[in-house]
Scaffold this active site. Structure first.
Site: not given
Length: 345
Positions: A117, A148
């Site tokens: 953004e 992960e």
């Protein structure tokens, strides 16, 4: 970070990897992980709402909203650390570095969202703020098995970006113990990059090992262990603060207006015109005409209207300086204190 403790029983067979890159690796001892999870506030059973499945929909909405109210208070408690992190990031970006977010699952997605953004909001290069997620781009929509748990993957992802001491690396993990994130920050520290650890548990390894630790402790989730809820909200809010305040400090705003936004659709073109109107008190036609003269650059259009200088000169001044519109306007006032320019409010 993920080795088998001496004397522990062998790990369970590894599951078959799902879609996306192959990331299968050794699984940490599950007894140890369960013991670690039992100490985390984000993993505790929420005693305020123990029987979710017995509540009506309206009661569930109220319960979730009640829980969410605690998030701003958790962030207020770490405002000094957030401010310290912003100053460190600004210093790195001013000397040509980048801001890199990384995490697994929800935490990784929050970083990617914030990074993506920045260009349309502040007109930044897409490479200035980068988001990484354990398992690669495919993990944005679908979990990648075991990604992960691999501290080496965190290091590899940073190596692929050619991280340097000029960069700022923000590791995001609700638990504060994610191996992918810890491995990445260990590597970043080793080459001199500034490291920031954002977690939602007190005393986390992530905050301990980072140069700056931010621990927004939100407590037990409404749905036990679902850290995409309050923890995810806290991460979103903190990342908003890191990127937005950094951009303000770098001169990407004028007053509280977005003056470097990219006008890539009709809504944003209309917003650009409105921003120029708000900053200079001109009408829509004048705003549109001035924007056209500077190729749609809101900041340059405002400089033209406030100072009365030519469009090409306004662009050159902003390109040649630090990009701050306020500084450019102040510099013009010193150069030409008697020059006539439209009033601004």
């Amino acid at each position: 970070m993920s080795t088998q403790p001496e004397g522990a029983s062998p790990p369970d067979p590894e599951p078959v990897a799902g879609p996306g890159p192959t990331t299968a690796g050794p699984i940490s001892d599950r007894d140890t992980i369960r013991a670690e999870l039992a100490t985390l506030s984000t993993e505790q059973v929420n005693e305020r709402h123990p029987d979710l499945d017995a509540l009506s929909t309206r009661e569930l909405v109220a319960a979730m909203n009640e829980e969410n109210r605690s998030v701003p208070d958790a962030i207020a408690a770490v405002e000094p650390e957030i401010a310290e992190a912003v100053e460190a990031i600004v210093e790195r970006l001013r000397r040509g570095g980048r801001l890199v977010y990384l995490g697994a699952g929800t935490a990784g997605r929050m970083g990617i969202l914030d990074a993506s953004e920045a260009p349309p909001t502040f007109g930044t290069d897409p490479g200035l703020i980068v988001g990484l997620i354990a398992g690669g781009p495919g993990a944005i929509q679908q979990a990648v098995e075991n990604a992960e748990d691999r501290d080496d993957l965190g290091r590899a992802d940073l190596e692929s970006l050619s991280i340097t001491a000029d960069d700022a690396v923000v590791g995001v993990s609700a638990s504060g113990r994610t191996p992918y994130v810890l491995g990445a920050l260990e590597y970043a520290r080793s080459i001199g990059a500034i490291t920031i650890g954002l977690s939602c548990n007190a005393g986390s390894p992530l905050a301990r090992d980072a140069n700056i630790g931010i621990e927004a402790v939100v407590g037990p989730e409404l749905l036990t262990g679902s850290t995409r809820l309050k923890a995810g909200t806290a991460q979103k809010l903190v990342l908003n603060m890191l990127s937005t305040i950094t951009m303000v400090r770098l001169g990407k705003t004028y007053r509280n207006l977005m003056v470097d936004l990219l006008t890539t659709n009709e809504k944003l073109r209309a917003r650009a015109e409105r921003t120029v109107m708000l900053a200079t008190d001109v009408d829509a036609a004048t705003a549109a005409k001035t924007l056209a003269s500077v190729d749609g650059w809101v900041k340059a259009a405002i400089l033209v209207l406030v100072t009365g200088i030519a469009a090409d000169e306004a662009v050159a001044r902003l390109r040649g300086g630090d990009g701050s519109l306020s500084a450019a306007i102040a510099a013009h006032a010193v150069e030409d204190p008697t020059g006539a320019a439209p009033d601004v409010h």
